[in-house]
Structures are given as C-alpha cells and as structure tokens.
Design an enzyme around this catalytic site. Structure first.
Site, PDB file in Angstrom:
ATOM      1  CB  THR A 122      32.468  31.691  27.300  1.00 51.51           C
ATOM      2  OG1 THR A 122      31.982  32.750  26.486  1.00 51.51           O
ATOM      3  CG2 THR A 122      33.958  31.531  27.012  1.00 51.51           C
ATOM      4  CG  ASP A 123      28.890  32.810  23.354  1.00 48.10           C
ATOM      5  OD1 ASP A 123      29.718  33.411  24.071  1.00 48.10           O
ATOM      6  OD2 ASP A 123      27.814  33.325  22.978  1.00 48.10           O
ATOM      7  CD  GLU A 124      33.511  36.443  25.140  1.00 46.38           C
ATOM      8  OE1 GLU A 124      34.709  36.722  24.991  1.00 46.38           O
ATOM      9  OE2 GLU A 124      32.743  37.071  25.868  1.00 46.38           O
ATOM     10  CE1 TYR A 149      36.481  34.565  30.357  1.00 47.59           C
ATOM     11  CE2 TYR A 149      35.377  35.272  28.338  1.00 47.59           C
ATOM     12  CZ  TYR A 149      35.371  34.557  29.534  1.00 47.59           C
ATOM     13  OH  TYR A 149      34.256  33.830  29.882  1.00 47.59           O
ATOM     14  CE  LYS A 153      35.763  29.807  30.634  1.00 50.03           C
ATOM     15  NZ  LYS A 153      35.580  29.324  32.041  1.00 50.03           N
TER      16      LYS A 153
HETATM   17  P1  NAD Z   1      32.666  36.252  37.774  1.00 42.79           P
HETATM   18  O1  NAD Z   1      33.924  37.001  37.477  1.00 42.79           O
HETATM   19  O2  NAD Z   1      31.484  37.014  38.221  1.00 42.79           O
HETATM   20  O3  NAD Z   1      32.951  35.125  38.877  1.00 42.79           O
HETATM   21  C1  NAD Z   1      34.131  34.402  38.914  1.00 42.79           C
HETATM   22  C2  NAD Z   1      34.300  33.865  40.339  1.00 42.79           C
HETATM   23  O4  NAD Z   1      35.486  33.060  40.368  1.00 42.79           O
HETATM   24  C3  NAD Z   1      34.482  34.958  41.397  1.00 42.79           C
HETATM   25  O5  NAD Z   1      33.711  34.682  42.528  1.00 42.79           O
HETATM   26  C4  NAD Z   1      35.962  34.896  41.727  1.00 42.79           C
HETATM   27  O6  NAD Z   1      36.270  35.312  43.057  1.00 42.79           O
HETATM   28  C5  NAD Z   1      36.262  33.424  41.502  1.00 42.79           C
HETATM   29  N1  NAD Z   1      37.675  33.193  41.207  1.00 42.79           N
HETATM   30  C6  NAD Z   1      38.450  33.878  40.323  1.00 42.79           C
HETATM   31  N2  NAD Z   1      39.686  33.377  40.326  1.00 42.79           N
HETATM   32  C7  NAD Z   1      39.701  32.348  41.229  1.00 42.79           C
HETATM   33  C8  NAD Z   1      40.696  31.448  41.665  1.00 42.79           C
HETATM   34  N3  NAD Z   1      41.946  31.482  41.177  1.00 42.79           N
HETATM   35  N4  NAD Z   1      40.345  30.522  42.587  1.00 42.79           N
HETATM   36  C9  NAD Z   1      39.081  30.451  43.090  1.00 42.79           C
HETATM   37  N5  NAD Z   1      38.120  31.304  42.719  1.00 42.79           N
HETATM   38  C10 NAD Z   1      38.421  32.228  41.786  1.00 42.79           C
HETATM   39  O7  NAD Z   1      32.374  35.426  36.460  1.00 42.79           O
HETATM   40  P2  NAD Z   1      30.983  34.872  35.893  1.00 42.79           P
HETATM   41  O8  NAD Z   1      30.458  35.834  34.916  1.00 42.79           O
HETATM   42  O9  NAD Z   1      30.145  34.424  37.016  1.00 42.79           O
HETATM   43  O10 NAD Z   1      31.506  33.600  35.075  1.00 42.79           O
HETATM   44  C11 NAD Z   1      31.533  32.307  35.667  1.00 42.79           C
HETATM   45  C12 NAD Z   1      31.947  31.302  34.629  1.00 42.79           C
HETATM   46  O11 NAD Z   1      31.010  31.292  33.567  1.00 42.79           O
HETATM   47  C13 NAD Z   1      33.300  31.582  34.001  1.00 42.79           C
HETATM   48  O12 NAD Z   1      33.971  30.358  33.809  1.00 42.79           O
HETATM   49  C14 NAD Z   1      32.960  32.223  32.668  1.00 42.79           C
HETATM   50  O13 NAD Z   1      33.969  31.991  31.712  1.00 42.79           O
HETATM   51  C15 NAD Z   1      31.680  31.502  32.328  1.00 42.79           C
HETATM   52  N6  NAD Z   1      30.745  32.215  31.453  1.00 42.79           N
HETATM   53  C16 NAD Z   1      30.338  33.482  31.764  1.00 42.79           C
HETATM   54  C17 NAD Z   1      29.406  34.121  30.951  1.00 42.79           C
HETATM   55  C18 NAD Z   1      28.896  35.510  31.265  1.00 42.79           C
HETATM   56  O14 NAD Z   1      28.105  36.047  30.499  1.00 42.79           O
HETATM   57  N7  NAD Z   1      29.251  36.121  32.374  1.00 42.79           N
HETATM   58  C19 NAD Z   1      28.909  33.467  29.820  1.00 42.79           C
HETATM   59  C20 NAD Z   1      29.360  32.173  29.523  1.00 42.79           C
HETATM   60  C21 NAD Z   1      30.273  31.562  30.363  1.00 42.79           C
HETATM   61  O1  TDX Z   2      30.402  49.697  29.129  1.00 40.05           O
HETATM   62  C1  TDX Z   2      30.316  48.856  28.225  1.00 40.05           C
HETATM   63  N1  TDX Z   2      29.802  49.237  27.017  1.00 40.05           N
HETATM   64  C2  TDX Z   2      29.667  48.372  25.977  1.00 40.05           C
HETATM   65  O2  TDX Z   2      29.195  48.762  24.902  1.00 40.05           O
HETATM   66  C3  TDX Z   2      30.725  47.480  28.410  1.00 40.05           C
HETATM   67  C4  TDX Z   2      31.295  47.026  29.718  1.00 40.05           C
HETATM   68  C5  TDX Z   2      30.565  46.608  27.349  1.00 40.05           C
HETATM   69  N2  TDX Z   2      30.062  47.046  26.162  1.00 40.05           N
HETATM   70  C6  TDX Z   2      29.826  46.070  25.069  1.00 40.05           C
HETATM   71  C7  TDX Z   2      30.931  45.103  24.763  1.00 40.05           C
HETATM   72  C8  TDX Z   2      30.170  43.875  24.284  1.00 40.05           C
HETATM   73  O3  TDX Z   2      29.818  44.025  22.937  1.00 40.05           O
HETATM   74  O4  TDX Z   2      28.727  45.254  25.524  1.00 40.05           O
HETATM   75  C9  TDX Z   2      28.889  43.897  25.110  1.00 40.05           C
HETATM   76  C10 TDX Z   2      28.930  42.996  26.339  1.00 40.05           C
HETATM   77  O5  TDX Z   2      30.131  43.288  27.034  1.00 40.05           O
HETATM   78  P1  TDX Z   2      30.574  42.488  28.360  1.00 40.05           P
HETATM   79  O6  TDX Z   2      29.502  42.591  29.382  1.00 40.05           O
HETATM   80  O7  TDX Z   2      31.939  42.934  28.719  1.00 40.05           O
HETATM   81  O8  TDX Z   2      30.524  40.977  27.851  1.00 40.05           O
HETATM   82  P2  TDX Z   2      31.330  40.174  26.710  1.00 40.05           P
HETATM   83  O9  TDX Z   2      32.638  40.790  26.421  1.00 40.05           O
HETATM   84  O10 TDX Z   2      30.382  39.931  25.588  1.00 40.05           O
HETATM   85  O11 TDX Z   2      31.619  38.806  27.515  1.00 40.05           O
HETATM   86  C11 TDX Z   2      30.596  38.249  28.384  1.00 40.05           C
HETATM   87  O12 TDX Z   2      29.936  37.171  27.774  1.00 40.05           O
HETATM   88  C12 TDX Z   2      30.661  35.988  27.575  1.00 40.05           C
HETATM   89  C13 TDX Z   2      31.198  37.808  29.706  1.00 40.05           C
HETATM   90  O13 TDX Z   2      31.881  38.897  30.307  1.00 40.05           O
HETATM   91  C14 TDX Z   2      32.121  36.641  29.516  1.00 40.05           C
HETATM   92  O14 TDX Z   2      32.593  36.176  30.778  1.00 40.05           O
HETATM   93  C15 TDX Z   2      31.368  35.536  28.831  1.00 40.05           C
HETATM   94  O15 TDX Z   2      32.225  34.491  28.535  1.00 40.05           O
END
Ligand code: NAD
Ligand code: TDX
Length: 333
Positions: A122-124, A149, A153
């Site tokens: 992630t960019d975080e 988190y 990562k």
């Molecule tokens: P998500 O929480 O929707 O999915 C995570 C999946 O991993 C789930 O299906 C969960 O059951 C599985 N999991 C969790 N713990 C596990 C374990 N111990 N063993 C096996 N499976 C396990 O998350 P996401 O948003 O799909 O993120 C996927 C990846 O992408 C992560 O590595 C996250 O850091 C990265 N990422 C997410 C975002 C975003 O915006 N959501 C952005 C950049 C990177």
């Molecule tokens: O109800 C809400 N109201 C609100 O204002 C929630 C759930 C979030 N927020 C804000 C917090 C953040 O500024 O919205 C923005 C996005 O929040 P999230 O969806 O929780 O994402 P963020 O914390 O930015 O992280 C996401 O992007 C990077 C993913 O959850 C991570 O897994 C990924 O690495």
C-alpha cells in the site's frame, strides 16, 4: 504456457477482483489460499470455472500448508492481509500475525522452492503528504508509516526486500493507492457510505472531510499486478495509481448526487486517531517501464457502476452491515 498461481487473500476485495480479472484475461489456473476471515467471502468467487479456480481455506501463517501449496505453483501473488486502519487501532495483534508473520512464511516457502512472488502493498507505508502542496509518493519516498496497519505492511515490504537481497528470492512489490469497486467490505469508506444510504442511514465523514485519497478501480489494480508479475524486474518496487485524488467531502458529494440524495445527507463524526492527511501516487515508473495505463479514468463513472453493484448485490453485503455499524457506533463514528 498456462501457469498455476497461488493467490493469497483471493476471497477478499482486491484479491477476488484479481481472480475474476485473471480468469478473463489469462489461461492461468489459480489456487486461492484464504482463511475466510470477517473480510473474506466465498461468494465473491461465485460463478468462476471450478477447473481453473480452487479455494483452499487456510491461514498464511500455517507453514506446512503454505509449503504444500507453494511447491506446486509457478508463482505466488500475496494479497492476504488485515487491511483496515480502524481495526488496527482497536486491536493491532492480528495485523502483526497475518501481515508480518504471514509474509515471512510465504517468503520462506518461495525461497525453499525457488518460486516467484509478487507482494501486494500500500501507499500508506510512506505516511502522509501535506494538503497544501502538489508532491506525490514515488518509489524513492522514505518509509514513514502512521498506523499499526501501515507499519505492519511496511514491515512486510522490508522483509521482501531483505529476502531478495540476502536469499535471491525472485520478488517484486507494488504499493497501490486507495481501491474502490465491487466486493469491498462495508467497513471501508466508499461501500460504507453507499450501503448506509441504501440501508436508511446517513453517510458518515471523519473529522472535517478534507483528507485526500487517490482512488483507483480494483480492476486497474489487478491489471497492474498482472503486468508486474509478467514483465516487472525482480527486486523492483512499482507504485500503482490512477490520478484519482479527491478529498472525502468531494467523494461523499458525488455519491449523494448519484444516489439522488440531498447534498447535506451526511454527518461529521469523530475523526480517526493519527488520520493521514493526504496520499498521492506518481506511477510514472509503471507507465514508462511497463507501459501500463489505468482503464477507469472517469472516477464518477466508476463510482456509478460501483453504486449499481451494491444496489444489485444486497445479499452479498447485508450480512456484514449490522455488525460493522455496531463497531463504528461504539467508537463514536
Ligand atoms: P480485504 O480485507 O478485503 O481482504 C483480505 C483477505 O485476506 C480476506 O479475504 C481475508 O479473509 C484474507 N486473510 C486475512 N488474514 C488471512 C490469513 N491469516 N490467512 C489467509 N487469508 C487471510 O483487503 P483488501 O482491501 O482486498 O486488500 C488486499 C491487499 O491489498 C492487502 O495486502 C492490502 O494491504 C493491499 N492494499 C489494499 C488497498 C485498498 O485500498 N483496499 C490499497 C493498497 C493495497
Ligand atoms: O466512514 C468513514 N468515513 C470516513 O470519512 C470511513 C470508513 C472512512 N473515512 C475516511 C478515512 C480516510 O480518510 O475515508 C478515507 C478512506 O478510509 P478507508 O476506506 O478506511 O481507507 P484508508 O484508511 O485510506 O486505507 C485504504 O487504502 C489503503 C485501505 O483500507 C487500505 O487497506 C489500503 O492500504
């Protein structure tokens, strides 16, 4: 030659989008390793050809199982993680196990059987940018994570880099910005607001709503991951984004408008502790070196399609909704 790829976390949001994308765009077969935690959903893989997608319910921290699966695969794509910042603030422990120990396990198995791995991050890990300049993250930005988190990562990324250098593991890393699209858990910002409105609640904005996120559709993230797996250089990191910077208030206003609600149909709620101000991605390395481009360049259009998906798939998200909102209300959010 069709490959066999191990996709960890393939029943989660981005992992399942990737599985759908890879089935439509390659000849590969996939083994999904997913513990089906609260954010994993078997129904996200419904309708896929069983001869090309096998779901193994198990944990990335299970060394024996991970070795068994890695040994029979040509490559690993590692999506599995605890992924929600708010949960990591309430209880960091599962983040340490899955994100750090799970990645270590996979790296050790890939080292043992000399299997190529792509690590999804992630960019975080880079921390926050300020609201009042135009700078963006690049592959050279120093790590400076803010939350449990993002620090786990960051730890997992550093393990990958060390396993490349010390043990010659054939790994690449991608650090992507905020994803949106179908199959995203209702705890996350965009699906939470859409399903709040569909479920008779109001939208909820943390703090003053000025925090900026850089949105990319999960299908574009999937195409980028596949491009890096196929053409990326071992040991390299690639940033993934789609020029989608918006502050949270702007996103809420578009959602309210697309769903035919009043412009003031939201509440400001308690801010997130340590809430990062702004993320923004410079993806010129991926664009120039691997010739990758995002397909979803119209955020409003992508959001409209996402809203339609949640409207049409209430049985997918409704079972998680009540519990998620109970957690948020216990936190004043
Ligand atoms: P998500 O929480 O929707 O999915 C995570 C999946 O991993 C789930 O299906 C969960 O059951 C599985 N999991 C969790 N713990 C596990 C374990 N111990 N063993 C096996 N499976 C396990 O998350 P996401 O948003 O799909 O993120 C996927 C990846 O992408 C992560 O590595 C996250 O850091 C990265 N990422 C997410 C975002 C975003 O915006 N959501 C952005 C950049 C990177
Ligand atoms: O109800 C809400 N109201 C609100 O204002 C929630 C759930 C979030 N927020 C804000 C917090 C953040 O500024 O919205 C923005 C996005 O929040 P999230 O969806 O929780 O994402 P963020 O914390 O930015 O992280 C996401 O992007 C990077 C993913 O959850 C991570 O897994 C990924 O690495």
């Amino acid at each position: 030659m069709p490959r066999k790829i191990l996709v960890t976390g393939g029943a989660g949001f981005i992992g399942s989008n990737f599985v759908h994308f890879a089935i439509s765009n390659t000849q590969d077969s996939l083994i999904v390793l997913d513990s089906l935690s609260y954010s994993g959903n078997e129904n996200s893989l419904k309708g896929l050809p069983p001869e090309r997608v096998e779901l193994v319910v198990g944990n990335v921290c299970d060394k024996g199982l991970v070795e068994l699966l890695v040994e029979k695969c040509d490559a690993v794509i590692h999506f599995a993680a605890e992924s929600h910042n708010d949960n990591s603030l309430a209880d960091p422990s599962p983040f340490i196990y899955t994100n750090v120990l799970g990645t270590y396990n996979l790296l050790e198995a890939c080292r043992k059987f000399d299997v190529r791995i792509h690590h999804v991050s992630t960019d975080e890990v880079y921390g926050e940018l300020s609201l009042d300049d135009q700078s963006k993250f690049t592959e050279e930005t120093p790590y400076n994570p803010s939350s449990p988190y993002s620090s786990t990562k960051a730890s997992s990324d550093l393990l990958v880099k060390a396993w490349v250098r010390s043990f010659g593991v054939r790994a690449t890393i991608s650090n992507c910005s905020n994803n949106y699209g179908p199959y995203q858990h209702v705890e996350k910002f965009i699906p939470r607001q859409i399903t709040n409105l569909l479920d008779g609640r109001r939208a909820k904005v943390y703090g003053n709503g000025r925090n900026v996120r850089d949105w990319i559709h999960a299908e574009d993230h999937s195409s980028a991951v596949l491009r890096i797996l196929d053409y990326g250089s071992v040991g390299e990191t690639y940033l993934v984004g789609a020029d989608g910077e918006k502050n949270n208030l702007e996103v809420i206003q578009i959602i309210l408008e697309l769903m035919g609600r009043e412009i003031d149909g939201f509440d400001f709620v308690t801010d997130r502790v340590g809430h990062d101000l702004r993320y923004a991605i410079d993806y010129s390395k991926l664009r120039n070196e691997l010739d990758w481009r995002p397909r979803y360049v119209d955020f409003r259009q992508g959001l409209a399609e996402t809203i339609d998906w949640y409207k049409d798939n209430e049985e997918w998200w409704m079972p998680s909704k009540k519990h998620t909102e109970l957690f948020y209300s216990s936190q004043g959010k």
